[in-house]
Motif scaffolding. Structure first.
Motif, short mmCIF file in Angstrom:
data_model
loop_
_atom_site.label_atom_id
_atom_site.label_comp_id
_atom_site.label_asym_id
_atom_site.label_seq_id
_atom_site.Cartn_x
_atom_site.Cartn_y
_atom_site.Cartn_z
N LEU A 294 0.89 -1.36 -0.12
CA LEU A 294 0.20 -0.07 -0.08
C LEU A 294 1.00 1.23 -0.16
O LEU A 294 0.58 2.27 -0.68
CB LEU A 294 -0.91 -0.02 1.13
N ARG A 295 1.82 1.34 0.90
CA ARG A 295 2.79 2.32 0.82
C ARG A 295 3.45 2.53 -0.46
O ARG A 295 3.59 3.48 -0.83
CB ARG A 295 3.88 2.16 1.80
N LEU A 296 3.94 1.47 -1.10
CA LEU A 296 4.77 1.31 -2.60
C LEU A 296 3.61 1.89 -3.41
O LEU A 296 4.04 2.91 -4.16
CB LEU A 296 4.91 -0.05 -2.91
N VAL A 297 2.45 1.59 -3.54
CA VAL A 297 1.49 2.07 -4.59
C VAL A 297 1.23 3.62 -4.49
O VAL A 297 1.39 4.17 -5.36
CB VAL A 297 0.08 1.37 -4.35
N VAL A 298 1.15 3.97 -3.15
CA VAL A 298 0.79 5.61 -2.94
C VAL A 298 1.92 6.38 -3.23
O VAL A 298 1.84 7.19 -3.98
CB VAL A 298 0.41 5.60 -1.44
N SER A 299 3.27 5.92 -2.89
CA SER A 299 4.22 6.93 -2.87
C SER A 299 4.81 6.91 -4.31
O SER A 299 5.17 7.66 -4.93
CB SER A 299 5.43 6.21 -1.98
N PHE A 300 4.80 5.54 -4.84
CA PHE A 300 5.26 5.52 -6.32
C PHE A 300 4.13 6.12 -7.21
O PHE A 300 4.48 7.00 -8.07
CB PHE A 300 4.96 3.93 -6.54
N SER A 301 2.79 6.17 -7.10
CA SER A 301 1.68 6.91 -8.00
C SER A 301 2.20 8.40 -7.72
O SER A 301 2.27 9.04 -8.75
CB SER A 301 0.34 6.48 -7.46
N ILE A 302 2.45 8.76 -6.37
CA ILE A 302 2.53 10.33 -6.37
C ILE A 302 3.92 10.64 -7.05
O ILE A 302 3.83 11.81 -7.83
CB ILE A 302 2.58 10.67 -4.85
N ALA A 303 4.77 10.02 -6.87
CA ALA A 303 6.23 10.40 -7.61
C ALA A 303 6.21 10.19 -9.04
O ALA A 303 6.75 11.04 -9.69
CB ALA A 303 7.47 9.51 -7.22
N MET A 304 5.48 9.32 -9.43
CA MET A 304 5.21 9.20 -11.03
C MET A 304 4.50 10.31 -11.63
O MET A 304 4.75 10.93 -12.62
CB MET A 304 4.80 7.78 -11.32
N LEU A 305 3.30 10.59 -10.88
CA LEU A 305 2.49 11.56 -11.48
C LEU A 305 3.17 13.18 -11.40
O LEU A 305 3.31 13.84 -12.57
CB LEU A 305 1.29 11.77 -10.66
N LEU A 306 3.79 13.20 -10.28
CA LEU A 306 4.59 14.52 -10.13
C LEU A 306 5.87 14.65 -11.04
O LEU A 306 6.04 15.73 -11.76
CB LEU A 306 4.82 14.84 -8.51
N GLY A 307 6.45 13.36 -11.03
CA GLY A 307 7.83 13.49 -11.90
C GLY A 307 7.18 13.58 -13.41
O GLY A 307 8.07 14.35 -13.98
N CYS A 308 6.32 13.13 -13.76
CA CYS A 308 5.83 13.05 -15.29
C CYS A 308 5.91 14.60 -15.56
O CYS A 308 6.19 14.93 -16.61
CB CYS A 308 4.78 12.15 -15.60
N GLY A 309 4.86 15.25 -14.83
CA GLY A 309 4.39 16.59 -15.20
C GLY A 309 5.70 17.68 -15.03
O GLY A 309 5.83 18.33 -16.20
N ILE A 310 6.44 17.47 -13.95
CA ILE A 310 7.58 18.31 -14.06
C ILE A 310 8.55 18.18 -14.96
O ILE A 310 9.14 18.84 -15.58
CB ILE A 310 8.56 18.06 -12.46
N GLY A 311 8.86 16.70 -15.14
CA GLY A 311 9.72 16.27 -16.34
C GLY A 311 9.34 16.77 -17.70
O GLY A 311 10.36 17.29 -18.34
N VAL A 312 8.29 16.91 -18.06
CA VAL A 312 7.57 17.21 -19.44
C VAL A 312 7.82 18.96 -19.31
O VAL A 312 8.39 19.56 -20.42
CB VAL A 312 6.22 16.97 -19.65
N VAL A 313 7.48 19.54 -18.47
CA VAL A 313 7.87 20.93 -18.32
C VAL A 313 9.11 21.39 -18.63
O VAL A 313 9.34 22.13 -19.39
CB VAL A 313 7.01 21.65 -17.02
N LEU A 314 9.98 20.59 -17.79
CA LEU A 314 11.22 20.93 -17.95
C LEU A 314 12.05 20.51 -19.22
O LEU A 314 12.79 21.32 -19.72
CB LEU A 314 12.34 20.16 -16.59
N GLY A 315 11.32 19.47 -19.66
CA GLY A 315 11.96 19.03 -21.07
C GLY A 315 11.73 19.91 -22.27
O GLY A 315 12.25 20.09 -23.06
N ARG A 316 10.34 20.54 -21.99
CA ARG A 316 10.23 21.73 -23.14
C ARG A 316 10.29 23.07 -22.85
O ARG A 316 10.26 23.61 -23.65
CB ARG A 316 8.51 21.45 -23.32
#
Lengths: 249, 241
Positions: free
Chosen positions: A61-83
């Protein structure tokens, strides 16, 4: 015949590993390395008593929650920084700093600042994983095919269609890469988080067994956890990958 | 009609200060449903011009009018590289470009004219370059554009394939007339396709001369007729290089 043999190669390789373990344990004849049968029995008993499913469930449960938050935030920030070159130049040093902070330091600081709470535990994992996701997705966003983006603009595909049909398929391999390395990294960090500041979960249990020098239980919990992660890879990630890559030759 | 009026288009000069003037005082008017071929030396700025018309490049001084409006309406663009999405099939690539509900009948007709019906569910990676180009042409026609831009769509194809796709494109254009701006190096190709040929100079790109092609469409299969007219135009082409 050769094709059938190849199909069974992963199973054979696992059996070979168990065999090596059995030979080593028999030769050493020590409580520090019990034979596979003993560990198997401990695993079975742990499952029957509900202890292993309970602690495994908490950790997952901890894995799913922390992983989902990290992936969602990381994808958003990664795309913004990449562009956006300016934002990327500004935050690049931050990324390098966060990438190099040892996981243990983040975990201890989160517990010191926010107490031994669930939020602190999740936050510590997210902070550790986030920079890795950002860096991977940023590379993907930088590598987006300019020609295809121009085509999308010229044909006025609109933001939604462009994101869904032009950008996402190009980012997908990077997201999968971040997912795979992320899962491997996150569950290891979660165990440390649990060991240091939680009263349940696989990490907490491993620490308890370490104090009792109970190697059989240590191995039983490890096998159970690795098996779950492997199942996740086989049942979720691989089918997703196959579906998304079906256009490739 | 399209009215192109570009006062200047510059690029930062490489390795030294200042600007490189790519296009200067460029004026060209194209009538509705007219097929215009732009012929000019390599690197003179033909693709840049198409990108400006397609609204992909806004960094210039001037204006482009399609009909009476300054902003761009629907533009079909056949790029040199077909620019198909490799993860979508031929049909899906075309459907994506069509805004509203894609009409199956319209799509089937287009695929049929371009002889791609049996490949409609194939991914672009499995197509030859010639076939990919045909898909790109269908995509451009499918949106029913106000202007169709074609940037050397038959370049690096073998002669037979290029001829085949040229014939199919003309057939499609005759069935669905659109205003076409076609870039090519090949004078023979320009004569075969165009109502009017516009010769361009380089550095900066300007219109050198415009010539109407006096050959009737049904006569353009005749190699001798095409060659005779090409001989007449060779001196104009040479004067631009």
């Amino acid at each position: 015949m050769l094709i059938k043999f190849r199909k069974f190669l992963p199973v054979l390789s696992l059996l070979a590993l168990v065999l090596v373990w059995q030979v080593l344990a028999t030769c050493l004849n020590s409580n520090n390395l019990p034979i596979p049968l003993v560990v198997g029995n401990v695993l079975w008993q742990g499952c029957l008593s509900g202890q292993i499913p309970y602690h495994l469930g908490i950790t997952l449960l901890r894995l799913v929650v922390s992983f989902s938050i990290a992936m969602l935030l990381g994808c958003g920030i990664g795309v913004v920084l990449g562009r956006n070159k300016k934002l990327d130049a500004f935050f690049d040093n931050w990324l390098v700093i966060f990438l190099n902070i040892p996981a243990l330091v983040t975990i201890i600081l989160c517990y010191v600042w926010f107490g031994l709470t669930e939020v602190a535990a999740i936050l510590a994992v997210v902070i550790n994983k986030l920079p890795n996701v950002i860096v991977t997705i940023r590379e993907g966003a930088r590598a987006l095919d300019q020609d295809l983006l121009e085509m999308a603009r010229c044909y006025r595909l609109g933001r939604k269609k462009t994101l869904l049909h032009v950008v996402w398929p190009q980012l997908y391999p990077y997201v999968m890469g971040a997912t795979r390395t992320g899962l491997a990294l996150v569950w290891k960090i979660i165990l440390v988080v649990e060991l240091l500041g939680r009263s349940n979960g696989v990490g907490f249990q491993l620490y308890s067994f370490f104090q009792l020098f109970d190697v059989a239980n240590l191995l039983a919990y490890t096998i159970a956890f690795v098996a779950i992660i492997q199942l996740l890879e086989l049942m979720v990630l691989k089918p997703l990958d196959t579906k998304a890559q079906r256009w490739r030759r | 009609m399209i009215a192109i009026n570009i006062k200047s288009k510059t690029y930062p000069a490489k390795g030294r200060a200042g600007q490189h003037l790519a296009i200067a005082d460029f004026k060209l008017a194209i009538n509705a449903n007219e097929f215009v071929c732009l012929v000019g030396p390599s690197g003179c700025g033909k693709t840049t011009l198409l990108n400006i018309v397609a609204d992909l490049d806004r960094d210039y001084d001037g204006e482009i009018k399609v009909g009476q409006v300054q902003t761009q309406s629907k533009i079909g663009y056949v790029f040199q590289n077909p620019r198909l999405l490799p993860w979508r099939t031929v049909r899906e690539n075309i459907e994506l470009a069509i805004e509203d509900n894609p009409s199956a009948e319209n799509m089937d007709t287009l695929l049929d004219v371009m002889q791609l019906s049996q490949f409609q569910h194939v991914y672009p990676e499995r197509l030859s370059l010639g076939m990919s180009r045909r898909v790109a042409i269908i995509r451009a026609f499918a949106i029913n554009p106000n202007v169709l831009l074609m940037d050397e769509p038959f370049v690096s194809l073998d002669a037979a394939t290029a001829r085949q796709i040229r014939t199919l494109t003309v057939k499609l254009w005759q069935q669905r007339p659109h205003t076409v701006l076609f870039v090519t190096h090949d004078l023979r190709e320009a004569i075969t396709l165009a109502d009017r040929i516009v010769f361009l100079s380089s550095a900066p790109m300007q219109v050198v001369r415009e010539i109407k092609v006096p050959i009737a469409r049904h006569e353009r299969d005749n190699e001798q007729v095409i060659e005779a007219f090409r001989q007449q135009l060779l001196h104009v082409q040479h004067s631009t290089t």
